[in-house]
Design an enzyme around this catalytic site. Structure first.
Site, PDB file in Angstrom:
ATOM      1  N   SER A  78       4.891  -3.579   2.323  1.00 50.62           N
ATOM      2  CA  SER A  78       6.234  -3.701   1.710  1.00 50.62           C
ATOM      3  C   SER A  78       5.676  -3.876   0.289  1.00 50.62           C
ATOM      4  CB  SER A  78       7.416  -4.260   2.338  1.00 50.62           C
ATOM      5  OG  SER A  78       8.346  -3.698   1.215  1.00 50.62           O
ATOM      6  N   ASP A 138      13.792   4.863   6.778  1.00 52.63           N
ATOM      7  CA  ASP A 138      13.173   3.914   6.306  1.00 52.63           C
ATOM      8  C   ASP A 138      14.523   3.082   5.346  1.00 52.63           C
ATOM      9  OD1 ASP A 138      12.631   1.181   4.312  1.00 52.63           O
ATOM     10  OD2 ASP A 138      10.701   1.369   4.320  1.00 52.63           O
ATOM     11  N   HIS A 151      12.502   0.181   8.156  1.00 55.01           N
ATOM     12  CA  HIS A 151      10.976  -1.033   7.650  1.00 55.01           C
ATOM     13  C   HIS A 151      10.895  -1.344   8.183  1.00 55.01           C
ATOM     14  CE1 HIS A 151       9.631  -2.002   3.361  1.00 55.01           C
ATOM     15  NE2 HIS A 151      10.052  -3.485   3.887  1.00 55.01           N
TER      16      HIS A 151
END
Length: 220
Positions: A116, A170, A201
Site C-alpha cells: 500500500s 480492493d 486490500h
C-alpha cells in the site's frame, strides 16, 4: 545514520550480505509483515529483513488522526498523495539503504518492498536510486507522483525487475489505479511482473508463494 528510522530486523543467518527493506501500509508498523518471513521459504542464505516504522503524523482522510504513515492523503473524490511527504519518506528510505550498504550489503543485493503506502514509497525510491538494486516489490499499491516520474526516473534501475501484485476486489486502492501504474512503467520500458488475486486490500497465501518465488529469482 543515527537518525535512521527504528525498525524490526530479522537475520536468517549470521553475517548477511543481502537485505530486504519492507515498508508497511498506512496505520500499521514494522511488525505487520515480520511474521511473513518463514512463509517465504527462501534458501538458507543469510538475509537481513528490515521492517521500518513510518513516522507518526496526521492523516487527512482519517479525520486528521495521528498514525504511522509514509505521507498524508487528502480527502475528496480523488485521493491524492502529499508530494512533500512522499519525497520526505524517500529520503528516509535512502538513509536506510545507505545504512545497509555500510553494513555490507551491495546495492545489487538489496530489494525494496512495500504494501500500500509502503509499496508506493518502494517504487518512488527504488526507481530513482542512483545505483542498480536487486528489485522492487510493490503490493496493493500504485506509482506516486506519476506525472513527474518519466522526468525523474533514474537510469540505474531502468532494467531492475519489478513485482506488482493487487487484489481484484480492493476497495482502498482500486485495481484500475494499479493497472494504470503498471501501464506507465511498461510504457517506459520497465520489466513488470504482474499478479492479480481474488482478494481485497490484503495479502493471500498464493501471493506469499509468488513473492517467495520472485525473491529467489532476483536474489539468485
Amino acid at each position: 545514520m543515527s537518525d535512521a528510522l527504528d525498525a524490526i530486523e530479522i537475520e536468517t543467518a549470521k553475517n548477511p550480505r543481502t537485505s530486504i527493506i519492507w515498508l508497511h501500509g498506512l496505520g500499521a508498523d514494522g511488525n505487520d509483515f515480520a511474521p511473513i518471513v518463514p512463509a517465504l521459504q527462501l534458501p538458507e542464505a543469510a538475509i537481513r529483513f528490515v521492517f521500518p516504522h513510518a513516522p507518526v503524523q496526521p492523516v487527512t482522510i482519517n479525520g486528521g488522526m495521528r498514525m504511522r504513515a509514509w505521507y498524508d492523503i487528502t480527502d475528496g473524490a480523488i485521493r491524492r498523495e502529499d508530494e512533500s511527504g512522499v519525497r520526505a519518506s524517500q529520503g528516509l528510505i535512502e538513509a536506510l539503504i545507505a545504512r545497509e550498504k555500510e553494513r555490507g550489503t551491495a546495492a545489487n543485493r538489496l530489494v525494496l518492498a512495500g504494501f500500500s503506502q509502503g509499496g508506493a514509497i518502494a517504487l518512488q525510491t527504488g526507481l530513482r536510486h542512483s545505483e542498480r538494486i536487486a528489485g522492487v516489490m510493490a503490493l496493493s499499491t500504485y506509482l506516486p507522483i506519476a506525472d513527474k516520474f518519466p522526468a525523474e526516473a533514474g537510469a540505474a534501475n531502468r532494467a531492475a525487475p519489478i513485482f506488482m501484485a493487487h487484489g481484484s476486489h480492493d476497495p482502498v486502492i482500486p485495481l484500475e489505479r494499479a493497472e494504470q501504474s503498471r501501464g506507465i512503467l511498461q510504457s517506459l520500458g520497465y520489466a513488470v511482473e504482474w499478479r492479480e488475486y481474488p482478494m481485497q486490500h490484503s495479502v493471500c497465501p498464493e501471493e506469499i508463494a509468488d513473492i517467495g518465488t520472485w525473491l529467489r529469482k532476483v536474489l539468485g
